[in-house]
Design an enzyme around this catalytic site. Structure first.
Site, PDB file in Angstrom:
ATOM      1  N   GLY A  12      10.451  -1.481   7.575  1.00 19.12           N
ATOM      2  CA  GLY A  12      10.629  -0.123   7.089  1.00 19.12           C
ATOM      3  C   GLY A  12      11.973   0.173   6.467  1.00 19.12           C
ATOM      4  O   GLY A  12      12.380   1.334   6.391  1.00 19.12           O
ATOM      5  N   MET A  90       1.159  -4.054   3.651  1.00 22.83           N
ATOM      6  CA  MET A  90       0.617  -5.335   3.203  1.00 22.83           C
ATOM      7  C   MET A  90      -0.913  -5.344   3.191  1.00 22.83           C
ATOM      8  O   MET A  90      -1.556  -6.275   3.680  1.00 22.83           O
ATOM      9  CB  MET A  90       1.176  -6.461   4.084  1.00 22.83           C
ATOM     10  CG  MET A  90       2.709  -6.507   4.090  1.00 22.83           C
ATOM     11  SD  MET A  90       3.456  -6.560   2.448  1.00 22.83           S
ATOM     12  CE  MET A  90       3.463  -8.332   2.185  1.00 22.83           C
ATOM     13  N   ARG A  91      -1.510  -4.291   2.618  1.00 21.29           N
ATOM     14  CA  ARG A  91      -2.970  -4.238   2.457  1.00 21.29           C
ATOM     15  C   ARG A  91      -3.311  -3.787   1.059  1.00 21.29           C
ATOM     16  O   ARG A  91      -2.673  -2.885   0.531  1.00 21.29           O
ATOM     17  CB  ARG A  91      -3.598  -3.240   3.428  1.00 21.29           C
ATOM     18  CG  ARG A  91      -3.593  -3.759   4.778  1.00 21.29           C
ATOM     19  CD  ARG A  91      -4.367  -2.986   5.785  1.00 21.29           C
ATOM     20  NE  ARG A  91      -4.150  -3.740   6.986  1.00 21.29           N
ATOM     21  CZ  ARG A  91      -4.834  -4.811   7.312  1.00 21.29           C
ATOM     22  NH1 ARG A  91      -5.864  -5.188   6.594  1.00 21.29           N
ATOM     23  NH2 ARG A  91      -4.509  -5.506   8.370  1.00 21.29           N
ATOM     24  N   HIS A 109       7.317  -3.741  -5.204  1.00 19.22           N
ATOM     25  CA  HIS A 109       7.021  -5.174  -5.082  1.00 19.22           C
ATOM     26  C   HIS A 109       8.304  -5.940  -5.410  1.00 19.22           C
ATOM     27  O   HIS A 109       8.991  -5.605  -6.373  1.00 19.22           O
ATOM     28  CB  HIS A 109       5.899  -5.577  -6.042  1.00 19.22           C
ATOM     29  CG  HIS A 109       5.533  -7.026  -5.917  1.00 19.22           C
ATOM     30  ND1 HIS A 109       4.805  -7.503  -4.844  1.00 19.22           N
ATOM     31  CD2 HIS A 109       5.816  -8.091  -6.686  1.00 19.22           C
ATOM     32  CE1 HIS A 109       4.661  -8.811  -4.974  1.00 19.22           C
ATOM     33  NE2 HIS A 109       5.267  -9.188  -6.088  1.00 19.22           N
ATOM     34  N   ASP A 145      -0.792  -5.314  -7.246  1.00 17.26           N
ATOM     35  CA  ASP A 145       0.514  -5.266  -7.929  1.00 17.26           C
ATOM     36  C   ASP A 145       0.360  -5.134  -9.446  1.00 17.26           C
ATOM     37  O   ASP A 145       1.085  -5.755 -10.212  1.00 17.26           O
ATOM     38  CB  ASP A 145       1.346  -6.519  -7.584  1.00 17.26           C
ATOM     39  CG  ASP A 145       1.593  -6.645  -6.092  1.00 17.26           C
ATOM     40  OD1 ASP A 145       1.747  -5.598  -5.429  1.00 17.26           O
ATOM     41  OD2 ASP A 145       1.626  -7.779  -5.593  1.00 17.26           O
ATOM     42  N   GLU A 174      16.165  -3.050  -4.009  1.00 19.77           N
ATOM     43  CA  GLU A 174      14.980  -2.218  -3.713  1.00 19.77           C
ATOM     44  C   GLU A 174      15.411  -0.869  -3.156  1.00 19.77           C
ATOM     45  O   GLU A 174      14.829   0.173  -3.466  1.00 19.77           O
ATOM     46  CB  GLU A 174      14.067  -2.920  -2.696  1.00 19.77           C
ATOM     47  CG  GLU A 174      13.373  -4.165  -3.229  1.00 19.77           C
ATOM     48  CD  GLU A 174      12.404  -4.763  -2.219  1.00 19.77           C
ATOM     49  OE1 GLU A 174      11.619  -4.004  -1.619  1.00 19.77           O
ATOM     50  OE2 GLU A 174      12.447  -5.994  -2.025  1.00 19.77           O
TER      51      GLU A 174
HETATM   52  C1  GAR Z   1       9.983  -5.394   0.730  1.00 17.20           C
HETATM   53  O1  GAR Z   1      10.700  -6.471   0.179  1.00 17.20           O
HETATM   54  C2  GAR Z   1       8.848  -4.990  -0.192  1.00 17.20           C
HETATM   55  O2  GAR Z   1       9.192  -5.063  -1.560  1.00 17.20           O
HETATM   56  C3  GAR Z   1       7.817  -6.028   0.158  1.00 17.20           C
HETATM   57  O3  GAR Z   1       7.878  -6.130   1.559  1.00 17.20           O
HETATM   58  C4  GAR Z   1       9.214  -5.837   1.982  1.00 17.20           C
HETATM   59  C5  GAR Z   1       9.155  -4.745   3.026  1.00 17.20           C
HETATM   60  O4  GAR Z   1      10.403  -4.558   3.617  1.00 17.20           O
HETATM   61  N1  GAR Z   1       6.509  -5.643  -0.290  1.00 17.20           N
HETATM   62  C6  GAR Z   1       5.580  -6.513  -0.713  1.00 17.20           C
HETATM   63  O5  GAR Z   1       5.753  -7.713  -0.710  1.00 17.20           O
HETATM   64  C7  GAR Z   1       4.290  -5.876  -1.186  1.00 17.20           C
HETATM   65  N2  GAR Z   1       3.518  -6.815  -1.923  1.00 17.20           N
HETATM   66  P1  GAR Z   1      10.722  -3.200   4.418  1.00 17.20           P
HETATM   67  O6  GAR Z   1       9.606  -3.010   5.447  1.00 17.20           O
HETATM   68  O7  GAR Z   1      12.035  -3.470   5.104  1.00 17.20           O
HETATM   69  O8  GAR Z   1      10.791  -2.075   3.445  1.00 17.20           O
END
Ligand code: GAR
Length: 210
Positions: A12, A90-91, A109, A145, A174
């Site tokens: 998160g 992740m769904r 992403h 995506d 990000e």
């Molecule tokens: C982040 O790097 C996000 O971009 C990625 O998961 C991580 C979550 O981190 N998302 C994906 O790979 C979606 N396909 P967080 O829970 O610390 O925000």
């Protein structure tokens, strides 16, 4: 302010970056709830600590993807969001899930889409030998995506990078790119058209969050 619900599966950190941005009085959005598909997601406690309502629906507690999505949709409907932010959720969302929120769901992403969609994105970037990497915030459409781009940021790929070191570098950008993208959408500067394209109300072509 636009009402935002954040969907997470993990630590998160992007959700927290959005919450930090929303804490500023002039930010055009507020987080009204966090929903996870993992009860153990670290982000749930972080959201609760900030006084944000949290909900968890484990996929294994439901007999089908449709029933799990119905539970998440029910929680969403009660929170009456204007916008939904996927932040490490992740769904893959079904068309039925997306329809009521079409053009109002954002995802982040950790690659420069359309390169390296899906899983293991950093490993694939390293194997491809690209010298720059980054992240993309886009509107969610049915494909994985695939929706139109709202904002991107870049980082260098360094000699000796592993998937983990590259992921960590991308994650730092990000955390400012997602709040920027949310602001652009919440204030109406960027929107998705009925044709699934992005329309920008300013001359900014490729906004950089810094
Ligand atoms: C982040 O790097 C996000 O971009 C990625 O998961 C991580 C979550 O981190 N998302 C994906 O790979 C979606 N396909 P967080 O829970 O610390 O925000």
């Amino acid at each position: 302010k636009k009402r935002v619900v954040v969907l997470i599966s993990g630590s998160g950190s992007n959700m927290l970056a959005l919450a930090d941005a929303c804490a500023a009085p002039d930010f055009p959005a507020e987080i009204v709830g966090v929903i996870s598909d993992k009860k153990a997601a670290g982000g749930l406690a972080k959201a609760s600590a900030r006084g944000i309502a949290t909900f968890a629906f484990e996929r294994k507690d439901f007999s089908s993807k449709a029933e799990h999505e119905a539970a998440v949709l029910g929680a969403l409907a009660a929170l009456q969001p204007d916008l939904v932010c996927l932040a490490g959720y992740m769904r893959l969302l079904s068309a039925d899930f997306i329809r009521p929120y079409d053009g109002r769901i954002l995802n982040i992403h950790p690659s420069l889409l359309p390169l390296f969609p899906g899983l293991h994105t950093h490993q694939r970037a390293l194997e491809a030998g690209v010298r720059i990497a980054g992240c993309t915030v886009h509107f969610v459409t049915e494909g994985m995506d695939e929706g139109p781009c709202i904002a991107q940021s870049v980082v260098p790929v360094m000699p000796g990078d592993t998937a983990d070191t590259l992921a960590a570098r991308v994650l730092t950008v990000e955390h400012h790119t997602y709040p920027l993208a949310l602001r652009l959408v919440a204030e109406g500067t960027v929107r998705m058209t009925a044709q699934g394209r992005v329309e920008r109300m300013t001359s900014i072509v490729s906004p950089d969050a810094r």
